[in-house]
Design a protein around this motif. Structure first.
Motif, short mmCIF file in Angstrom:
data_model
loop_
_atom_site.label_atom_id
_atom_site.label_comp_id
_atom_site.label_asym_id
_atom_site.label_seq_id
_atom_site.Cartn_x
_atom_site.Cartn_y
_atom_site.Cartn_z
N HIS A 98 0.97 -1.34 -0.16
CA HIS A 98 0.20 -0.04 -0.07
C HIS A 98 0.79 1.24 -0.15
O HIS A 98 0.35 2.47 -0.27
CB HIS A 98 -0.78 0.02 1.08
CG HIS A 98 -0.11 -0.02 2.60
ND1 HIS A 98 0.45 -1.15 2.88
CD2 HIS A 98 0.22 0.83 3.25
CE1 HIS A 98 1.22 -0.69 3.95
NE2 HIS A 98 1.05 0.32 4.27
N LYS A 99 2.18 1.39 0.21
CA LYS A 99 3.13 2.12 0.38
C LYS A 99 2.80 3.29 -1.00
O LYS A 99 3.36 4.46 -0.97
CB LYS A 99 4.21 2.12 0.85
CG LYS A 99 4.29 1.75 2.52
CD LYS A 99 5.80 1.57 2.94
CE LYS A 99 5.98 1.48 4.35
NZ LYS A 99 5.63 -0.04 4.64
N SER A 202 4.51 7.01 6.22
CA SER A 202 3.26 6.56 6.93
C SER A 202 2.35 7.76 7.84
O SER A 202 2.71 8.72 7.48
CB SER A 202 3.65 5.34 8.20
OG SER A 202 2.55 4.64 8.73
N CYS A 244 -2.58 -5.28 10.20
CA CYS A 244 -1.52 -5.01 11.02
C CYS A 244 -1.26 -3.62 11.26
O CYS A 244 -1.76 -2.57 10.59
CB CYS A 244 -0.39 -5.85 10.40
SG CYS A 244 0.07 -5.04 8.77
N VAL A 245 -0.49 -3.37 12.25
CA VAL A 245 -0.22 -2.01 12.60
C VAL A 245 1.33 -1.50 12.72
O VAL A 245 1.85 -1.98 13.68
CB VAL A 245 -0.80 -1.38 13.56
CG1 VAL A 245 -0.63 0.17 14.21
CG2 VAL A 245 -2.54 -1.39 13.52
N GLY A 246 1.76 -0.83 12.06
CA GLY A 246 3.20 -0.34 12.28
C GLY A 246 3.28 1.19 12.45
O GLY A 246 2.78 1.40 13.66
N GLY A 247 3.28 2.04 11.50
CA GLY A 247 2.93 3.37 11.78
C GLY A 247 1.32 3.85 11.61
O GLY A 247 0.81 4.66 12.19
N GLY A 248 0.69 2.72 10.80
CA GLY A 248 -0.68 2.74 10.77
C GLY A 248 -1.61 3.17 9.70
O GLY A 248 -2.61 3.45 9.63
N SER A 249 -0.65 3.29 8.58
CA SER A 249 -1.18 3.90 7.09
C SER A 249 -2.23 3.11 6.48
O SER A 249 -3.12 3.14 6.02
CB SER A 249 -0.24 4.33 6.33
OG SER A 249 0.83 3.20 5.90
N SER A 250 -1.81 1.44 6.55
CA SER A 250 -2.61 0.57 5.80
C SER A 250 -3.82 0.47 6.68
O SER A 250 -5.00 0.52 6.12
CB SER A 250 -1.93 -0.77 5.71
OG SER A 250 -1.22 -1.21 6.86
N GLY A 319 8.66 -4.03 8.44
CA GLY A 319 7.75 -2.94 8.12
C GLY A 319 7.07 -2.72 9.40
O GLY A 319 6.30 -1.55 9.39
N LEU A 320 6.94 -3.50 10.31
CA LEU A 320 6.39 -3.03 11.66
C LEU A 320 6.96 -2.71 12.80
O LEU A 320 6.73 -2.19 13.78
CB LEU A 320 5.46 -4.53 12.10
CG LEU A 320 4.38 -4.94 11.21
CD1 LEU A 320 3.94 -6.23 12.04
CD2 LEU A 320 3.43 -3.90 10.89
N SER A 364 2.77 -11.08 3.12
CA SER A 364 4.18 -10.96 3.73
C SER A 364 4.16 -11.10 5.29
O SER A 364 2.93 -11.37 5.74
CB SER A 364 4.58 -9.51 3.30
OG SER A 364 3.68 -8.57 3.95
N GLU A 366 4.01 -8.85 7.54
CA GLU A 366 3.26 -7.86 8.14
C GLU A 366 1.63 -8.32 8.34
O GLU A 366 1.18 -8.36 9.33
CB GLU A 366 3.40 -6.32 7.86
CG GLU A 366 4.79 -5.84 7.93
CD GLU A 366 5.77 -6.21 6.59
OE1 GLU A 366 5.10 -7.09 5.75
OE2 GLU A 366 6.89 -6.00 6.73
N CYS A 392 -1.82 -6.60 3.03
CA CYS A 392 -1.43 -5.49 2.54
C CYS A 392 0.27 -5.45 2.08
O CYS A 392 0.60 -4.62 1.30
CB CYS A 392 -1.46 -4.41 3.65
SG CYS A 392 -0.40 -4.88 5.06
N GLY A 393 0.67 -6.67 2.01
CA GLY A 393 1.82 -6.89 1.49
C GLY A 393 2.25 -8.24 0.62
O GLY A 393 1.58 -9.18 1.15
#
Ligand SMILES: *Cc1c(COP(=O)(O)O)cnc(C)c1O
Length: 407
Positions: A98-99, A202, A244-250, A319-320, A364, A366, A392-393
């Motif tokens: 999604h990036k 993100s 999943c939540v890393g920075g939270g954009s997806s 990515g997370l 992936s 994430e 998302c990946g």
């Protein structure tokens, strides 16, 4: 603010200082105030401009590859019993994640601002790779800030960035990872903002960057809303959107268009990186109740020690691996609109194995965290519950680590 107002996207429900509740804001040096303000004015103008929207939609469709599929994971559903499991296959987007939405929008904004250069930060290298793709596509010169530790461990992505004509700027400060790369990138932007646009990878950073990114990734839920209506005739009574939540954009992009449904009808579940089993290290500031701190220009939950020093994160999925998280998610947690939990490295790996055993899908690491939660809850739910996971990946990028861990 305690509740989400109807009819307006959450990205626009901040106060005049840029806060969503206690989170967000603009903790930036004086020298950045003007460029940040200029960018906010330009973005507000562009998002109302029909020509700009047409252009964005055109490139989303013809270059990014929108819409991505919405599919039922029939075999996995039958194996687990209980709730139906579906996937939104966002990994079909150009570049495999999604990036690309955020990178595309930032590149288009840079062009409109008359900038020739675009800079960005990257940790695992995917934000950098996607930005280098978009920069190449839209004719911008690109610089990517990256910690030297990450440069060493993310060689394939560095090669891809170089191949796309981007320059990688090694960052030697601090922990020599993403946190420092973002800081250095912002510092560079301060002195070069006349010619250069900055992309934050993100839904993090000063207020306007959270907004631009959230606006861009919302493409995911726009498509999904239409796809669900087409598939079910209406919005089903019980939906669970797991991301999943890393920075939270997806995750934000996956949820945005569903924000006004009741949480009984549409539940949001965010899955953070719990790190290795039996380890104290993780990348789950929402789940493990970290304290509020300031990171990259915004107030948010941050992994920190008792002295307020940022703590190093650990996760199998690059990515997370970020110690903070979007103010939008901190806010959604505080008002209890979303539920946050974590999956360990081992749980993500088992989920990956199960999904790939039953389905022709290659998530992936994430989204494998999100699948871990889906697998956990599905058997306990009834068949009229619709679980949708944002895949998302694509796991192509995780080939080496998957081989190392699973043989
Ligand atoms: C970067 C990345 C993430 C984490 O970032 P978010 O902003 O939380 O979406 C998740 N999945 C993939 C595939 C990524 O590349």
């Amino acid at each position: 603010m305690k509740k989400i107002k109807r009819g307006i996207s959450l990205i626009d429900q901040h106060d005049k200082n840029g806060f969503w509740g206690k989170f967000g804001g603009n903790f930036i040096p004086e020298t950045l105030k003007k460029p940040v303000e200029d960018l906010a004015i330009l973005f507000e103008k562009l998002r109302k401009d029909k020509k700009f929207i047409y252009e964005k939609d055109y490139h989303f469709k013809n270059w990014v590859g929108s819409p991505t599929s919405f599919i039922k994971l029939e075999n996995l559903t039958n194996y687990l019993g209980g709730a139906q499991i579906w996937a939104k296959v966002v990994s079909e987007a150009n570049g495999g994640a999604h990036k690309i939405y955020n990178a595309t929008v930032h590149s288009l904004i840079a062009k409109k601002a008359g900038k020739k250069y675009i800079v960005g930060d990257t940790g695992a290298g995917y934000a950098g790779k996607m930005l280098s793709m978009a920069a190449k596509k839209f004719g911008l010169k690109c610089k990517i800030f990256m910690g030297v530790k990450d440069i060493k461990r993310q060689k394939p992505n560095c090669d891809a960035m170089k191949k796309n004509g981007a320059e990688i700027v090694p960052v030697y400060t601090g922990s020599q990872t993403l946190v420092d790369a973002v800081s250095e990138c912002m510092r560079y932007w301060v002195s070069n903002c006349d010619t250069t646009h900055m992309c934050v990878g993100s839904t993090v950073g000063p207020n306007i960057f959270v907004k631009i990114c959230g606006w861009s990734t919302s493409q995911i839920s726009k498509e999904l809303l239409i796809q669900i209506k087409k598939e079910f005739g209406k919005i089903p009574k019980k939906i669970k959107l797991i991301n999943c939540v890393g920075g939270g954009s997806s995750s934000f992009g996956f949820w945005n268009e569903f924000m006004h449904y009741s949480k009984k009808q549409v539940e949001f579940i965010g899955v953070e990186a719990g790190g290795p089993k039996n380890s104290k290290r993780h990348a789950a500031p929402l789940t493990y109740g970290s304290k509020i701190g300031i990171l990259h220009g915004a107030a948010q939950y941050v992994n920190q020690d008792t002295e307020g020093q940022i703590e190093e994160t650990e996760s199998i999925s690059a990515g997370l691996d970020y110690p903070g998280v979007s103010p939008l998610h901190c806010f959604l947690k505080d008002i209890k609109r979303a539920r946050y939990t974590a999956a360990t490295d081992e749980e993500a790996l088992s989920a990956y194995q199960l999904v790939t055993k039953y389905e022709n899908l290659n998530p992936s690491l994430e989204p494998s965290h999100a699948f871990a939660e889906a697998i956990k809850i599905a058997p306990k739910l009834s068949n009229d519950t619709v679980i949708i996971v944002n895949s998302c990946g694509d796991a192509q990028k995780d080939r080496d680590i998957l081989k190392e861990r699973l043989g």
